[in-house]
Write a protein that holds these residues in place. Structure first.
Motif, PDB file in Angstrom:
ATOM      1  N   ALA A  82      34.829 -20.221  37.088  1.00  0.00           N
ATOM      2  CA  ALA A  82      36.071 -19.623  36.279  1.00  0.00           C
ATOM      3  C   ALA A  82      37.263 -20.240  36.684  1.00  0.00           C
ATOM      4  O   ALA A  82      37.651 -20.302  37.844  1.00  0.00           O
ATOM      5  CB  ALA A  82      35.973 -17.991  36.543  1.00  0.00           C
ATOM      6  N   VAL A 141      40.989 -19.421  37.640  1.00  0.00           N
ATOM      7  CA  VAL A 141      41.873 -18.160  38.306  1.00  0.00           C
ATOM      8  C   VAL A 141      43.051 -18.445  38.716  1.00  0.00           C
ATOM      9  O   VAL A 141      43.327 -19.679  38.833  1.00  0.00           O
ATOM     10  CB  VAL A 141      40.587 -17.750  39.570  1.00  0.00           C
ATOM     11  CG1 VAL A 141      39.243 -17.504  39.215  1.00  0.00           C
ATOM     12  CG2 VAL A 141      40.647 -19.164  40.496  1.00  0.00           C
ATOM     13  N   VAL A 161      40.577 -13.555  37.067  1.00  0.00           N
ATOM     14  CA  VAL A 161      40.047 -14.546  36.154  1.00  0.00           C
ATOM     15  C   VAL A 161      41.147 -14.654  34.967  1.00  0.00           C
ATOM     16  O   VAL A 161      41.567 -13.910  34.648  1.00  0.00           O
ATOM     17  CB  VAL A 161      38.569 -14.118  35.690  1.00  0.00           C
ATOM     18  CG1 VAL A 161      38.401 -15.092  34.608  1.00  0.00           C
ATOM     19  CG2 VAL A 161      37.836 -14.261  36.803  1.00  0.00           C
TER      20      VAL A 161
END
Length: 300
Positions: free
Chosen positions: A167, A169, A252
């Motif tokens: 992800a 981030v 995120v």
């Protein structure tokens, strides 16, 4: 051709020195020199040029090298095939794991494996994936757990593989976390904290920015994901990290793209696995099936 002499030859080449090869094989330096000399006498040619400070193969030595590895591989395969009881799982097992796998996957595997197979002695090495591939070619481990790459050499065989979802981030106080409907263009002005350019993760992220005709401002590259996470958490830039690493220290960023890398267990083609290695692979298969289902459920 004597297998001990061939092993001495290969170890000298792999270690780059007679003294280090002697240490690896638990021999004295004169003893390992004697084994090499016996091999050269048998073959009637010099294999290693001793006139330089560093080890250099002669032309004959270079030609012998791949054959020597194949011969020792076949001796290894014969020993595996002739094991008195193939159902018994015991002995030593040499494995390599990347730092990330060692921290976030290996503990669960070993907890289950050591309980089921207490007679196996595990010898572990931790290193970056590129270094692991190099060590495997030297036969310094039976299995390596690494990030797979499309540039992986043909000598390797993949026994198990699983997707590692990642992800985008940033730290909780980063400017990007207050924005909604983010895109890659919103990330482009800020420093990117990513692994080295040779890694699969960097290539994946770089490709996304390249296809969008956007610059990628890489800063402070390091292959230690825990270090990248720390630098991200204090606001030095944004990053792309495995979902399994995420906690309250980072947030995120939904940029409309999913990023995955592939982790796996690799061995060498033509080299049979021991019962201990096969048992470990089965444990990995079971554990990663459970983990994969959980990560897919938790992925952003």
């Amino acid at each position: 051709m004597d297998s001990n002499s061939l092993r001495a030859f290969l170890t000298i080449v792999d270690q780059g020195s007679f003294s280090e090869a002697a240490e690896v094989l638990h021999l004295t330096q004169p003893a390992i020199s004697k084994r090499l000399a016996a091999l050269e006498t048998q073959l009637g040619t010099k294999l290693i040029d001793r006139s330089h400070r560093e080890i250099r193969l002669t032309d004959a030595g270079s030609r012998l090298l791949p054959h020597a590895r194949k011969i020792l591989d076949e001796i290894h395969n014969a020993a595996v095939a002739l094991s008195p009881d193939s159902s018994v799982v015991e002995g030593e097992l040499e494995i390599i794991a990347s730092h990330h796998i060692g921290l976030h996957h290996l503990p669960n595997w070993l907890r289950r494996f050591t309980k089921a197979y207490p007679d196996v002695t595990l010898n572990l090495q931790f290193m970056e994936s590129d270094a692991a591939f190099h060590q495997m070619l030297k036969r310094n481990a039976e299995l390596a757990f690494v990030t797979l790459s499309d540039s992986m050499q043909s000598q390797f065989v993949v026994y198990e593989q699983w997707t590692d979802p990642m992800a985008f981030v940033a730290g909780d106080d980063h400017e990007l976390t207050s924005q909604r409907n983010l895109s890659l263009a919103d990330l482009a002005p800020f420093p990117a904290l990513l692994p080295d350019t040779a890694t699969a993760t960097f290539r994946t992220v770089s490709r996304l920015f390249l296809e969008s005709n956007l610059p990628l401002k890489q800063q402070i590259p390091t292959n230690y994901l825990e270090t990248l996470k720390m630098m991200t958490s204090v606001g030095l830039g944004w990053s792309v990290l495995p979902v399994s690493m995420l906690d309250e220290s980072v947030r995120v960023l939904d940029v409309g793209y999913s990023v995955n890398r592939v982790l796996g267990a690799v061995g060498l083609k033509g080299r049979q696995l021991s019962q201990a290695a096969k048992a470990l692979l089965e444990v990995v298969r079971l554990e990663e099936t459970v983990t994969g289902k959980r990560d897919r459920r938790d992925a952003p």
